[in-house]
Write an enzyme that holds these catalytic residues in place. Structure first.
Site, short mmCIF file in Angstrom:
data_model
loop_
_atom_site.label_atom_id
_atom_site.label_comp_id
_atom_site.label_asym_id
_atom_site.label_seq_id
_atom_site.Cartn_x
_atom_site.Cartn_y
_atom_site.Cartn_z
CE LYS A 222 40.59 20.34 65.68
NZ LYS A 222 39.92 20.62 64.42
CB THR B 44 36.64 18.62 62.97
OG1 THR B 44 37.85 19.37 62.92
CG2 THR B 44 36.33 18.25 64.41
CE LYS C 239 31.52 20.33 62.57
NZ LYS C 239 32.88 19.75 62.31
CG LEU D 130 34.03 17.93 52.84
CD1 LEU D 130 33.51 16.56 52.42
CD2 LEU D 130 33.57 19.01 51.86
N PRO D 131 32.61 20.46 56.34
CG PRO D 131 31.20 22.23 55.79
CD PRO D 131 31.87 21.04 55.20
#
Length: 308
Positions: free
Chosen positions: A178, A101, A247, A70-71
């Site tokens: 990450k 992420t 983001k 998901l974003p």
């Protein structure tokens, strides 16, 4: 887990990354239960035998392991904790793997509030962009218990390069690795754009300048490989929107703040990214900050041999 009886995988999030990841799971023979805000995103998977789940709860209830891709952390929180979320459907002792992420807060809150349920929770974010997702060659950085990582390795290997599926530590380590990878890559991009723009404006041939950098101790994978998408094709990678890059940079700055480490350079890089987003729009590619420097010197950074 054996290849004779493959577990059913619930997969929530069929965007640029999730669509390729699920296609590779399906090719590897894993039964799939899928969910997304857009039902049409699942059409090809359903035609290939996947089952559509109308809610994350339904996907979790029908699967042996449920994956989220998901974003943002906000989306992960809604999908996990909402009234029709994963926690409403997952069985006690079930497995949830977050491949977004993200940051540890959502998963940590689930562990605190639902510890008695025996849930197995892993964070396993990926690198490799949509191309790696499509061809099943993602890098996967897994945080969690070693036995869970071993149990789920066939699932990860269906989506990623077996040589680059790394167990990087306990819960939350995958998220941290990450974010640090992204932070360094974005810093490489801004530094490379700045150096190439200055050198070209000073009269140095772009090919000569880049060849000199490659031959020097300042060489990097970005200078040698990644920047070629711009220098050769003017491709700023719209497959990953700059809004998502901003983001990710914000999350990495938040992580630095939470562990008490100053991140002055990363903060500057974040501001350059946000300026590019403001100038070129949320959907511009993640490499669009290079265009800021091209605009400053009044010419695109393109290799002459390719242009010819």
């Amino acid at each position: 887990m054996t290849h004779a009886v493959l577990p059913t995988v619930g997969f929530i999030g069929l965007g640029n990354m999730g669509s390729g990841m699920t296609r590779n799971l399906q090719r590897a023979g894993f039964p799939l239960v899928v969910n997304d805000l857009r039902r049409e995103a699942a059409a090809e998977l359903v035609a290939g035998g996947a089952r559509w789940a109308s809610t994350p709860a339904e996907a979790a209830a029908a699967s042996d392991v449920v994956i989220t891709m998901l974003p943002t952390p906000r989306h992960v929180d809604a999908v996990v904790n909402g009234p029709d979320g994963i926690l409403a459907g997952i069985a006690d002792g079930g497995t949830w793997v977050d491949m977004s992420t993200s940051v540890p807060e959502v998963a940590d809150a689930v562990r605190r509030a639902h510890g008695a349920r025996g849930l197995r929770i892993l964070d396993a974010p990926v690198s490799g962009m949509s191309v790696g997702a499509a061809n099943g060659m993602l890098q996967i950085f897994v945080g969690g218990e070693a036995e869970d990582v071993a149990r789920l390795r066939p699932v990860f290997e269906a989506m990623g390069d077996p040589e680059r599926i790394l167990h990087v530590g306990g819960a939350g380590a995958g998220y941290a690795v990450k974010l640090m990878i992204n932070q360094l890559w974005f810093s490489h991009l801004v530094a490379t754009a700045e150096v190439l723009a200055i050198g070209v404006k000073a009269g140095v041939d772009l090919d000569v300048l880049r060849d000199s950098l490659i031959a020097s101790p300042a060489n990097s994978n970005f200078v040698e490989h990644d920047v070629l998408s711009i220098l050769d094709r003017g491709d700023y990678d719209e497959g990953f929107a700059i809004a998502l890059a901003c983001k990710d940079l914000g999350l990495s700055i938040d992580l630095a703040r939470s562990v008490g480490v100053p991140a002055e350079l990363s903060a500057v890089v974040e501001q350059i990214y946000r300026r590019a987003k403001a100038q070129y729009g949320d959907l511009a590619g993640e490499m669009t900050p290079v265009q800021l420097y091209e605009d400053l010197i009044g010419r695109p950074l393109r290799r002459e041999a390719v242009a010819a």
